[in-house]
Design a protein around this motif. Sequence first.
Motif, short mmCIF file in Angstrom:
data_model
loop_
_atom_site.label_atom_id
_atom_site.label_comp_id
_atom_site.label_asym_id
_atom_site.label_seq_id
_atom_site.Cartn_x
_atom_site.Cartn_y
_atom_site.Cartn_z
N ALA A 3 38.12 -14.94 44.41
CA ALA A 3 38.31 -16.29 44.94
C ALA A 3 39.13 -16.29 46.23
CB ALA A 3 39.01 -17.15 43.88
N HIS A 4 40.14 -15.39 46.34
CA HIS A 4 41.01 -15.38 47.51
C HIS A 4 40.32 -14.80 48.74
CE1 HIS A 4 41.35 -11.51 45.44
NE2 HIS A 4 41.66 -10.97 46.62
N ASP A 5 39.20 -14.09 48.55
CA ASP A 5 38.51 -13.48 49.68
C ASP A 5 37.32 -14.30 50.18
OD1 ASP A 5 40.20 -11.28 49.58
OD2 ASP A 5 38.94 -10.26 48.09
N ILE A 6 37.00 -15.40 49.52
CA ILE A 6 35.81 -16.19 49.88
C ILE A 6 36.18 -17.21 50.96
CG2 ILE A 6 34.04 -17.79 49.06
CD1 ILE A 6 34.35 -16.55 46.29
N PRO A 7 35.56 -17.11 52.15
CA PRO A 7 35.87 -18.09 53.21
C PRO A 7 35.22 -19.43 52.90
CG PRO A 7 34.15 -16.59 53.93
CD PRO A 7 34.61 -16.09 52.59
N VAL A 8 35.97 -20.50 53.07
CA VAL A 8 35.46 -21.84 52.78
C VAL A 8 35.66 -22.79 53.95
CG1 VAL A 8 35.74 -21.66 50.28
CG2 VAL A 8 37.66 -22.43 51.69
N ASP A 9 35.87 -22.23 55.14
CA ASP A 9 36.10 -23.08 56.31
C ASP A 9 34.86 -23.12 57.19
OD1 ASP A 9 36.38 -20.39 56.78
OD2 ASP A 9 37.63 -20.69 58.56
N GLY A 10 34.61 -24.27 57.81
CA GLY A 10 33.51 -24.42 58.76
C GLY A 10 32.15 -24.15 58.14
N PRO A 11 31.30 -23.41 58.88
CA PRO A 11 29.93 -23.14 58.38
C PRO A 11 29.92 -22.31 57.10
CG PRO A 11 30.12 -22.70 60.74
CD PRO A 11 31.51 -22.90 60.24
N ALA A 12 30.98 -21.58 56.83
CA ALA A 12 31.01 -20.72 55.64
C ALA A 12 30.89 -21.54 54.36
CB ALA A 12 32.29 -19.89 55.63
N LEU A 13 31.47 -22.75 54.35
CA LEU A 13 31.39 -23.58 53.15
C LEU A 13 29.95 -24.00 52.85
CD1 LEU A 13 32.86 -25.05 50.90
CD2 LEU A 13 33.16 -27.01 52.45
N GLY A 14 29.20 -24.36 53.91
CA GLY A 14 27.80 -24.72 53.72
C GLY A 14 26.98 -23.56 53.21
N GLU A 15 27.25 -22.37 53.75
CA GLU A 15 26.53 -21.17 53.30
C GLU A 15 26.88 -20.86 51.85
OE1 GLU A 15 27.47 -18.05 55.96
OE2 GLU A 15 26.49 -18.98 57.71
N LEU A 16 28.15 -21.09 51.48
CA LEU A 16 28.57 -20.84 50.10
C LEU A 16 27.82 -21.76 49.13
CD1 LEU A 16 30.50 -19.52 48.03
CD2 LEU A 16 32.14 -21.35 48.55
N TRP A 17 27.75 -23.06 49.45
CA TRP A 17 27.04 -24.00 48.59
C TRP A 17 25.55 -23.67 48.51
CZ3 TRP A 17 28.97 -26.91 45.07
CH2 TRP A 17 30.26 -27.43 45.18
#
Length: 358
Positions: free
Chosen positions: A69-83
Motif C-alpha cells: 500500500a505504501h508503494d502505490i502512487p495515487v497522485d495525478g494520472p496514477a490514480l486513474g490508472e490504478l482504478w
Amino acid sequence: MSEQTDDAEKTEDPTQKKLDDALKKGDVAKSQEVSTWFAMLGTGLVVAMLAPSAADGLHDALRGYLVHAHDIPVDGPALGELWQDTGTRLAAILALPLLLLLAMALIGNMIQHNLVWSAERMKPKLNKISPLAGFKRLFSSESLVNFAKGLVKIAVVSGVMVAVLWPHRAEIDTMIFRETGVLLEETRELILQLIAAILAVMTVVAALDYLYQRNKWFEKQKMTQREVKEEYKQTEGDPLVKGKIRQLRMERSRKRMMAAVPEATVVVTNPTHYAVALKYEQGMQAPICVAKGTDQIALKIREIARDNEVPVIENPPLARALHALLDIDQEVPEEQYRAVAEVIGFVYRMRERGSWRG
C-alpha cells in the motif's frame, strides 16, 4: 361495478388472435416465484462451483494493494490508472459468476414464455400516475393476495433457515476463532445447505404460484360473446358482406359460363335435371367442360344451346357422370373418353349429312 359486470360476461375462451395480441403487448403469464427460484439456483451454482476460484482471484488481486500500500502512487494520472487496472481485474474475476446469474435470470423468464420485445409496458398512461388508481391497486384483491403470499413465504423461508442453522449454532458461535480458510469453507457449506433447503421449499411455492398466475392470466384473457363476434367480423369479415360478395362472384361466374355455351360442341342432358356443355376442337387432347348445371341452370344452358344451334343430346347416365366428375375448364377423364367420343362423333356425322337441327 361495471368492471365486475364485464368480467362476469367474459364466458368465452380467448381466441388465438386475442392471445397473440396479448403477447405483442407483453401481457403474458408470469410468476415472480419461478424467476426467484432460478435466481436462487444460480446463486447456489455460483457458490458451489465458482466461489472458490473467484475468492482466490480476488485474494490475489487485492493482496498486493494491502502488502504494498505504501508503494502505490495515487497522485495525478496514477490514480486513474490504478482504478482502471483494478476494475479490469475485478471484471475478469467476476465475469463468469455474473454471466451465470444473468443466464439463470433469462432462463427463469424463458421457461414461462418466449422472449417478448414490446414497448407497450413503457408507454406513459394516466392511470399509472393517478392517485385514485394507485389507491385502488394498493387495496385491490390482487394486492391483498400478494401481501398474504409474501407473509407466508417469509414465514416458511424463515422456518427453513432456522431448521438448517439451529443444529449448527454451537459451530457458528466459535467460527470467529477459526483460520480464514477454514472459516470461508465452513461458511460456504452452510450457505449451500441453506440454499438447498430453500430451493426445496421454493419448488413447491413456485409451482403453485405459476399455476395460479397462469389461471389468473387465462381468466383475464377471456372474452364476451360480443367480443368474439366483433373479432370474427374483423378477421373473417361480416357474414352478410361475405355472403353478398359470394353471391356476386357466383353471378359473374354463371354469366361467363353462359357466354361460353354458344361455343360448345355439344350439350349432354339428363334431360331435365342435368346439362353439361362440352367443347372439342381439332388439336385438343380431350374435350373440356365449358358449362354445367342442374335444374334451372340446366334449363338455361339448353335454351342458350338451342338458340345458338348447339346440339343437345339426351344421355342421362353420361350427363350425371360428367356433372359429378368435371369442373369448368376441366378435361373429360379417360374413363369417359369412349362415351363422349361416341356423342361427339354422332354430332359430327349428323352435321356432315346436314340433318342436325339445334
